[in-house]
Design a protein around this motif. Structure first.
Motif, PDB file in Angstrom:
ATOM      1  N   SER A 272       2.344   1.750  -3.395  1.00 44.14           N
ATOM      2  CA  SER A 272       1.364   2.278  -4.341  1.00 44.14           C
ATOM      3  C   SER A 272       1.101   3.758  -4.077  1.00 44.14           C
ATOM      4  O   SER A 272       1.148   4.579  -4.986  1.00 44.14           O
ATOM      5  CB  SER A 272       0.045   1.506  -4.230  1.00 44.14           C
TER       6      SER A 272
ATOM      7  N   LYS B 243      -2.944  -8.070  -5.247  1.00 38.57           N
ATOM      8  CA  LYS B 243      -3.276  -7.200  -6.382  1.00 38.57           C
ATOM      9  C   LYS B 243      -2.018  -6.648  -7.038  1.00 38.57           C
ATOM     10  O   LYS B 243      -1.897  -6.621  -8.268  1.00 38.57           O
ATOM     11  CB  LYS B 243      -4.163  -6.042  -5.911  1.00 38.57           C
TER      12      LYS B 243
ATOM     13  N   GLN C 129      -5.776  -6.256   5.055  1.00 42.34           N
ATOM     14  CA  GLN C 129      -5.927  -5.405   3.881  1.00 42.34           C
ATOM     15  C   GLN C 129      -4.632  -5.379   3.053  1.00 42.34           C
ATOM     16  O   GLN C 129      -4.662  -5.393   1.823  1.00 42.34           O
ATOM     17  CB  GLN C 129      -6.304  -3.998   4.353  1.00 42.34           C
TER      18      GLN C 129
ATOM     19  N   LYS D 135      -4.283   4.517  -6.629  1.00 42.40           N
ATOM     20  CA  LYS D 135      -3.123   3.618  -6.518  1.00 42.40           C
ATOM     21  C   LYS D 135      -2.761   3.023  -7.882  1.00 42.40           C
ATOM     22  O   LYS D 135      -1.590   2.970  -8.255  1.00 42.40           O
ATOM     23  CB  LYS D 135      -3.418   2.492  -5.520  1.00 42.40           C
TER      24      LYS D 135
ATOM     25  N   ASP E  90       0.826  -1.213   0.000  1.00 39.88           N
ATOM     26  CA  ASP E  90       0.000   0.000   0.000  1.00 39.88           C
ATOM     27  C   ASP E  90       0.855   1.256   0.000  1.00 39.88           C
ATOM     28  O   ASP E  90       0.566   2.213  -0.713  1.00 39.88           O
ATOM     29  CB  ASP E  90      -0.942   0.001   1.209  1.00 39.88           C
TER      30      ASP E  90
ATOM     31  N   VAL F  17      -4.347  -8.325   0.726  1.00 39.65           N
ATOM     32  CA  VAL F  17      -5.104  -8.138  -0.514  1.00 39.65           C
ATOM     33  C   VAL F  17      -4.306  -7.259  -1.474  1.00 39.65           C
ATOM     34  O   VAL F  17      -4.192  -7.549  -2.670  1.00 39.65           O
ATOM     35  CB  VAL F  17      -6.491  -7.520  -0.215  1.00 39.65           C
ATOM     36  N   SER F  18      -3.728  -6.207  -0.941  1.00 38.45           N
ATOM     37  CA  SER F  18      -2.937  -5.305  -1.790  1.00 38.45           C
ATOM     38  C   SER F  18      -1.707  -6.009  -2.357  1.00 38.45           C
ATOM     39  O   SER F  18      -1.307  -5.749  -3.492  1.00 38.45           O
ATOM     40  CB  SER F  18      -2.517  -4.072  -0.992  1.00 38.45           C
TER      41      SER F  18
ATOM     42  N   LYS G 226      -0.950   5.350 -10.065  1.00 33.43           N
ATOM     43  CA  LYS G 226       0.438   5.529  -9.621  1.00 33.43           C
ATOM     44  C   LYS G 226       1.304   4.347 -10.053  1.00 33.43           C
ATOM     45  O   LYS G 226       2.471   4.516 -10.412  1.00 33.43           O
ATOM     46  CB  LYS G 226       0.474   5.701  -8.097  1.00 33.43           C
ATOM     47  N   LEU G 227       0.718   3.158  -9.988  1.00 31.44           N
ATOM     48  CA  LEU G 227       1.481   1.969 -10.386  1.00 31.44           C
ATOM     49  C   LEU G 227       1.664   1.921 -11.900  1.00 31.44           C
ATOM     50  O   LEU G 227       2.709   1.478 -12.392  1.00 31.44           O
ATOM     51  CB  LEU G 227       0.797   0.706  -9.862  1.00 31.44           C
TER      52      LEU G 227
ATOM     53  N   SER H 169      -7.445  -5.366 -11.121  1.00 29.02           N
ATOM     54  CA  SER H 169      -6.323  -5.901 -10.344  1.00 29.02           C
ATOM     55  C   SER H 169      -6.570  -7.364  -9.990  1.00 29.02           C
ATOM     56  O   SER H 169      -5.703  -8.208 -10.194  1.00 29.02           O
ATOM     57  CB  SER H 169      -6.129  -5.089  -9.057  1.00 29.02           C
ATOM     58  N   ASN H 170      -7.751  -7.647  -9.470  1.00 28.30           N
ATOM     59  CA  ASN H 170      -8.043  -9.011  -9.025  1.00 28.30           C
ATOM     60  C   ASN H 170      -7.928 -10.035 -10.149  1.00 28.30           C
ATOM     61  O   ASN H 170      -7.465 -11.152  -9.936  1.00 28.30           O
ATOM     62  CB  ASN H 170      -9.461  -9.098  -8.442  1.00 28.30           C
TER      63      ASN H 170
END
Lengths: 429, 429
Positions: free
Chosen positions: A288, A330, A323, B330, A285, A326-327, B333-334, B288-289
């Motif tokens: 990102s 992703k 959380q 995010k 996170d 998950v990030s 940014k990526l 993303s997922n």
């Protein structure tokens, strides 16, 4: 200490590739460490103390391998910036406030409470340059019941007025803090040079000496952004690598070492990281939010480098390692899709391992329910997440990781002892 | 309807570059639309009905420009897969269940309740191929008090048994549904061919005719993954582009059109998207997922293509457009850090605009508090997010977007009328 058992739908990861699932079972410990997981409690344990969480998920608590306590009030603020400007505009001014013990007390209590609420039972925490409030942070961590490493930040150059330390005083304060917590068990000191640009050679040398003398572990930042790496190159034009600079001062693997981020690494640095005392703290996170990039997590796993997950608030925007998991997934998928098709996405099992046993390894035998591990766990009541009926335990884990909140965690245990997040808010008499 | 005013700390975006902030002010409406924002209520409005939320943030509600109601029970499940395998293993089997009206009733009520809880006041929703349960979804949306477009999915090839429609029956059912909701105001039908691979030419032609005859808007998917695009090329080897196929059937901008994803676009497709009736639904969490990639949002903004945010559950893992905004930032940014340095990250103001006025434009005058807009807003009590004291309104918005939850939303209004999420759970007598 007597025998103790926790009952529930047990799930843990013993390796990055292996989940173990024990529906309605008992994790039995001898009061210190785990003996085994049983469908029914063997008769030989008659009269054992029972903690009954039937119908709930029981899983290891999370390890946050990299976070900044004094940035908690800044959570979710100022995130339209990159690292170096964000440090100057947001972070340093906020950390300055921790010279004030009243402010430090207020924010650190909230920080610890909210971290424990989120199910983090092991944490590695940056304080500030201010010794007194860092000690206070450690006391609050201690009283909360979780395990932690915390460090007084060292920096003696390229920072702001009021936080630029006198080198010798910085070292003396650090040594004093190490001695003060020498005999401690759950909450221990860790050397915390902020990063290369803010530490003089003299300071880094001194910290290397302390690491050696006391066997103290080390935490810092490595290869987070391209502009930071450029800056390090300007400061050390003759150095082979960023990691090599830490190494040359005895601060890279000589004692257990955590380096946060590790996004832009040379092959040589990756080889250095394979040394056995090195842990990478992956902070998706934060990476990102500050547009730093995505750590090539798949590469780290393939190389067998030790990795844990870090919230890195307030570069990160959440204290929840759930959380962050998950990030991490992703981000690995986006790395795969946007930058390098060869780096395959990581799986839920892999990040669950990293967030529990992987990062937990920095603390010892925590983060899994294998024999000999400590009885550290969280209990998740996930019924409200499944209004259409409960699926199997593995799917319940996935749903909780993606859709749960801290309110689903109804109990936390370290060494079999209940941990109450609100403890952190109690002022000593 | 009489005059009405909402009091609070008012914040809205009138363009992607302009936030407007009115601390402790009154949004005054004539009962239908907004007249203005005032520091004090002008005397001429004596006796006006007052909704007092002093000290709370008042902002436009969110627009979810792309979501799948029947996938709600799958939220956070099966996310270690890519799109096409995920459709087959997870999505189609779940959508099959919506032939059962009891199941549909249960899941759709939860879906609508939880969406409204999250502050979504305008939603564009995929149903399933099943007409009856799609109509029921529309009734639940209607009774909830929000605005929505919802569509019966059309597919007559390349799907699973039980969901492969007879083409003529699919078209007849779609037309029947359009007629049924012809006079409706808040909840309206939208044509919903799932995507090119699951629709025959005959079906697409027929839908194009319906679009033309009734002026019905269109939603579908475009350029989500590389393997999907390959598949479309195999199906239409002579077609210039994926978007062009929709266009050739009258389903791409001839009436208001939403295409979800738009990740891998040709320059020609981007030019087509600039046509005035086109909206891209950016679904960062889903992208993303499913490892689909990152939509080049900056490019869309620079080109002036209309964009809104979509949750796209259960490809996405959250119904919260607030959370999707964070993910959109995010991801941008990526994209910048990992794929294309020229594409600058988007800002909080930009995505707040997209999630409110930008996507809201599909519905008309909603999503901002300018004169003539409808009085649609959510009220956020954010005090618990600021234990160290309240900062300015813009920072409070940022903190709420990054760190808030649906529980911070204490009220919702559409056209000045209170909207209660629990309404969706009420069974008709």
């Amino acid at each position: 200490m007597g025998f103790k058992a926790v009952r529930g739908d047990v799930i843990h990861a013993v390796s990055k590739d292996e989940l173990r699932i024990h529906p309605d079972s008992y994790i039995v410990s001898d009061g210190g460490s785990i003996i085994g997981i049983f469908r029914e409690i063997p008769e030989s344990f008659g009269g054992i103390e029972m903690i009954d969480h039937e119908g709930c998920l029981v899983m290891p608590g999370f390890t946050d391998l990299h976070t900044h306590g004094p940035q908690y009030a800044n959570l979710g603020l100022g995130l339209d910036m990159e690292l170096l400007s964000w440090l100057e505009a947001r972070t340093f001014p906020e950390e300055m406030r921790f010279a004030d013990m009243d402010y430090a007390d207020r924010i650190y209590r909230l920080f610890v409470r909210d971290m424990v609420r989120e199910g983090t039972l092991n944490a590695v925490v940056f304080g500030t340059v201010f010794t007194e409030s860092t000690i206070h942070l450690m006391e609050i961590l201690e009283s909360s019941g979780i395990r932690a490493y915390a460090g007084k930040v060292n920096m003696d150059r390229n920072t702001v007025k009021g936080m630029t330390e006198d080198t010798d005083r910085s070292l003396a304060a650090t040594e004093e803090l190490i001695r003060r917590f020498e005999g401690s068990d759950r909450v221990r000191p860790i050397l915390t040079p902020r990063f290369i640009p803010t530490c003089s050679d003299h300071l880094l040398e001194g910290l290397g000496r302390l690491a050696k003398r006391y066997g103290t572990p080390v935490q810092s930042h490595l290869n987070e952004t391209l502009s930071e790496i450029e800056w390090v190159k300007e400061l050390y034009p003759d150095s082979g690598s960023y990691a090599g600079i830490y190494g040359s001062f005895g601060l890279f693997g000589q004692t257990p070492t955590i380096m946060a981020h590790c996004i832009h690494n040379s092959e040589g640095e990756l080889r250095m990281m394979k040394s056995e005392n090195f842990f990478a703290a992956h902070c998706p996170d934060s990476n990102s939010n500050l547009a730093s990039g995505i750590m090539p997590l798949r590469k780290f796993l393939d190389l067998g480098i030790k990795v844990g997950i870090g919230s890195d608030i307030s570069g990160g925007d959440t204290l929840s390692i759930r959380q962050c998991m998950v990030s991490a997934i992703k981000c690995s998928k986006l790395k795969h899709a946007e930058a390098d098709r060869k780096l395959l996405p990581v799986t839920l099992t892999e990040v669950f391992y990293l967030a529990t046993k992987g990062g937990g390894e920095f603390f010892g035998k925590t983060g899994s329910f294998e024999e000999g591990f400590e009885l550290d766990c969280i209990v998740v009541d996930d019924r409200e997440l499944h209004p259409a009926g409960l699926p199997g335990v593995e799917e319940r884990l996935e749903k909780y990781i993606y859709c749960g909140t801290w309110k689903n965690i109804i109990a936390r245990y370290v060494r079999g002892n209940p941990v109450d997040p609100e403890k952190a808010m109690e002022t000593r008499a």
